[in-house]
Each structure stands twice: as C-alpha cells, then as structure tokens.
Design a protein around this motif. Structure first.
Motif: not given
Length: 497
Positions: A237-239, A264-265, A333-334, A361-362
């Motif tokens: 899916g998108p994520n 967006s993060n 960049n996470g 997103n956790g």
C-alpha cells in the motif's frame, strides 16, 4: 422445534429445522501481498509475492523466491492454487508456481489465522521448508515515491562461498525512475564487519506491474566491498513495500525485508521523535556463539540516554538483561544511531550498537551494528505502559530446536488469553514434518512474568518452555523464548471480532 399458540395452548406444531453455520470465502475478493522468512535445507529461505482472489479462488499471481542456493521469479497459476480451511479454522493457501525446484512439486502451502478480513499471520506448512510472515490485502499498486526507511537481512557470502549473516539498511529516496543519491544512505553489517553511512553511486527504479511488483537497482559505494544488487519490491500500500533480492545481480546474496514510507515526515526528524518514548524490538540473526534472538523494550530518555529490558537467547546465553548505558542520536533523515549500549550481564563480552530507521508513524526497522552480533527486525512504538492482554489472538512463531540437529521449526494458529492463562492450537512444522492442530497451553508466573508454553517443541509437545512477553499495546505482542531447549520468536496479534 415446537411452536405453541399464544391464544390456545392446546394447539401446537412440531418441525425439524437444520441450523447451518454461515459460510463464505476464506479470503474476500482482491489482490493480496504475502511474504515469508524461514529456513529450508539450503539455509535461510525467503518468499514474496502477490495473488488475486476472485469468488473464493486464486486466479493469478507472481512469486519471488530466494534461498542460499538459488533464486526464482515465477507466475502463480490458478490450476493447483487455492484457498481453503485448514485445521482449527486456519486459512490454508496453496500457491502453484510451476517450478518443481521449490515447494512440494512446485506448490508452496501456507497456513495461518486471520487477524481481520484483510490480514492473515502465516507459516509455511509443507515438506519443503519452515517460516513465518503475513498475507495483507493490497491497497495500492502506485509507484513508490519519496523517502523510505528500509532493511533487508539474511546471509551474504565471502570469497570462500561461506554464508555470513548480513544486514543492509538505511533510507532510500525515490524520485520517478531514479534513486536520489544525495538523500539516500545505507549501512552494512557483514558478519559484524560494519560500514556506516555509505552512499550509492547510482540507483534505478522500474514501474510496478499489475501486481505491484517492481525493481530497485542499486550501485553501492565500492569501499564497502558490495557489488551492484537488485531488490524486487511488492507494493502492499502507500506505506509499505516487501523486498527480496531474487533477481540475477552481481552481489548474489540471499536477503529480504521491507521498506516503510516516511511520507511528510521525511527530512524533518529530530531528537523529539524518540525522546521520552519506548519502542518494542525483536531481532533475529547471529552472535559470537551462533544463531541468536533478541527482544525487549528500549526507552529513549530526553537527555539522549537509553534504558530498558533486553532479552537474548543463543542457547548458551538465555534470559532477560537490563540496559545500563548507551546514547542515541536522531538524524534528520530518520536514521538513528544507538551507541555503546551496555547491559548488566554483558553476555557477549562486548557492547551493543544498533541502527534504527524511523517512518515517523510509530514503526521502525532496527539492525545490530557492532562486533558481537548481527540482528535485524522491526520495532514499534509502545503506546501504553501497562498493556492488558485478553481475548483471541493469532500467533505465529519460528526458531530452532536444541535437539542435537538444530532443527528449524515454525507454527501458526490461534490462542485465547484469559488472565494469566493461555489456551489454543497451532499448525506446526518441524523442518518439513507438518503436524496439524497441536495443542498450545500456557500460564504466566505472576512473580517472574515468565510465560511457560507447551506445544512449541517437537521433541516433546507436552514439555514446557519459558518465554517473555513484550507487549506493544493491548493488541500486539512480541514474545521471545528464553529457554535453553529452543530458540523461538513469536508474534501475537488480536483477532478482530
């Protein structure tokens, strides 16, 4: 049934009525993406693919396969494929690939328990191999775009052809048909030889096909010793994208994993992304002793320090340890570095280090990055400090038995948690010996929090083994064996009623 008149009790009528349970397809119409990681006779085994269900049957699909001897991409045919009910109400999925080199005469059989109408936790249930994963309804086949946290792991090969436990992770930024080199990074742990924050010199991305399958071609910094490699992706899916190294490439490793969209993060992470939070982690791989599992809860303090429980099992070392020191740094960049992680027992006679890749997103992907272990797995934000488990859960697990042969095993099923008591079943596979409907029983000791479970060790299904639970929330639990008799990593998810 007898019906009596409400106005004249002397009048009645009797008739036989047959009550039939509601029936319907085991999987609703749609396209589903699946992935599985496990073992076969050649070592680590990985599958990723997608199949379409219509009117309860499988009509078509694609599968990518990799083990330490070969890799294949095959079509899934309707003939020989199907969805049915297994023991205990488990879903059974048969996938006919036409490739007699894999599965049972080309058919891979999966069994699992539905957690919802769109998700099944699965294990392999045939004579070919063992492993666990999931089947998820595909919600998009759109081309990936933007930044993704990613991690693939498995084994690489040295110049002698020996298998070396390996992990490659980082952040990929995809723009159209190319990988943005300036915004992408990778880290490598090749048998505890670690290369950090390396760049790609080139990267290409193909368009997804009708099943959401696409390819990412990557050229790494040559100082790492890595050759060019190709990752096959399946869009869930998108994520989320499932990844597998299944195509002919210069690297020739045996790797699989996933990518998580940052959306967006992307580019806006800082210490606040983790400060004051805790993540539940599970990782599998190897340490200086041999095959090893890790799990725990890592607490990220606002001052940049680390704490929390961290369990290990490599058969020689098995039990819960306590993090006594360590620091973390969050990149924009996470990409997160966890450095100089010390524990009270120091079972491997060296400090841990980890790399963590956030989606914001956790969810996160985490890799060992030190000289004493190579591990990889997911991490999830713990959303409640005192989770309350109860009700019906799907369960999957896999590991190795300490039976003299190190036999791989996997299982999937369902269990009910009622207070400290556990009861259910699994369809169990002891390296190609499937056993249906094995009774699963257990209880949690209130003083030690140790969960004793029977039904997961094929040496004696009635013998108990010790586990520790690390709940993510009330609906999801990571569970690790701390028993010398077996390695085992379990995943439990609440079943939607």
């Amino acid at each position: 049934m007898t019906a009596t008149s409400v106005t004249d009790a002397s009048k009645s009528a009797t008739a036989m009525i047959t009550i039939t349970a509601a029936t319907g397809p085991m999987l609703a119409d749609g396209t589903y993406v699946y992935h599985l990681a496990g073992q076969n006779a050649n070592g680590p085994l990985f599958l990723a693919g997608a199949f379409t269900v219509a009117s309860g049957g499988i009509t078509a699909g694609e599968q990518d396969f990799s083990d330490s001897a070969a890799a294949y991409s095959n079509s899934i045919t309707s003939t020989g494929s199907g969805v049915s009910m297994g023991s205990g109400g488990n879903v059974q999925v048969a996938l006919a690939t036409g490739n007699t080199n894999i599965g049972d005469n080309g058919v891979i059989t999966l069994r699992g328990t539905k957690t919802s109408a769109t998700r099944v936790l699965i294990s392999e249930y045939d004579e070919y191999g063992v492993g666990t994963g999931s089947i998820d309804l595909q919600t998009s086949t759109a081309a990936p775009a933007g930044s993704y946290a990613y991690l693939v792991s498995g084994v690489g090969f040295d110049t002698n052809g020996d298998a070396i436990t390996t992990g490659i992770g980082g952040v990929l930024n995809i723009s159209g048909t190319t990988v943005s080199l300036s915004n992408s990074v990778f880290d490598l742990n090749f048998g505890s030889t670690v290369s950090l924050a390396k760049s790609f010199t080139a990267g290409t991305v193909s368009a997804p096909d009708s099943f959401g399958r696409f390819s990412i071609g990557l050229s790494p910094d040559t100082t790492t010793g890595l050759s060019n490699f190709i990752l096959t992706g399946y869009v869930v899916g998108p994520n989320q994208v499932q990844l597998i190294e299944s195509q002919q490439d210069d690297l020739g490793f045996n790797l699989a994993g996933m990518a998580l969209a940052q959306g967006s993060n992307a580019g806006s992470f800082n210490q606040n992304a983790l400060a004051g939070k805790a993540y539940v982690y599970s990782g599998v791989g190897a340490d200086v002793v041999g095959a090893a599992d890790f799990a725990g809860v890592i607490h990220f303090a606002a001052d940049g320090t680390l704490s929390g429980p961290l369990a290990i099992n490599d058969i020689t070392n098995n039990g819960e340890d306590t993090i006594t020191g360590g620091t973390y740094t969050v990149g924009a960049n996470g990409r997160v570095t966890l450095n100089d992680v010390t524990t009270q027992s120091n079972p491997l006679n060296g400090n841990y280090a980890f790399l963590m890749y956030l989606d914001g997103n956790g969810n996160a992907l985490m890799m060992g990055a030190d000289t004493v272990e190579v591990s990889a797995g997911p991490a999830y934000l713990q959303t409640t400090s005192s989770p309350q488990l109860g009700g019906l859960y799907a369960i999957v697990g896999q590991g190795f038995l300490n039976d003299g042969n190190g036999s791989p095993w996997s299982a999937s099923g369902a269990l009910t948690i009622n207070g400290s008591n556990y009861a259910g079943f699994t369809d169990y596979n002891d390296m190609g010996t499937p056993t249906p409907n094995v009774t699963l029983r257990g209880s949690v000791d209130s003083s030690s929090d140790v969960l004793t479970l029977t039904g997961l060790n094929a040496v004696s299904f009635t013998g108990g083994a010790s586990f520790l639970n690390y709940p993510i929330d009330n609906n999801r639990v990571v569970t690790i064996s701390i028993d010398q008799a077996m390695l085992g990593m379990l995943q439990m998810e609440a079943v939607s009623q």
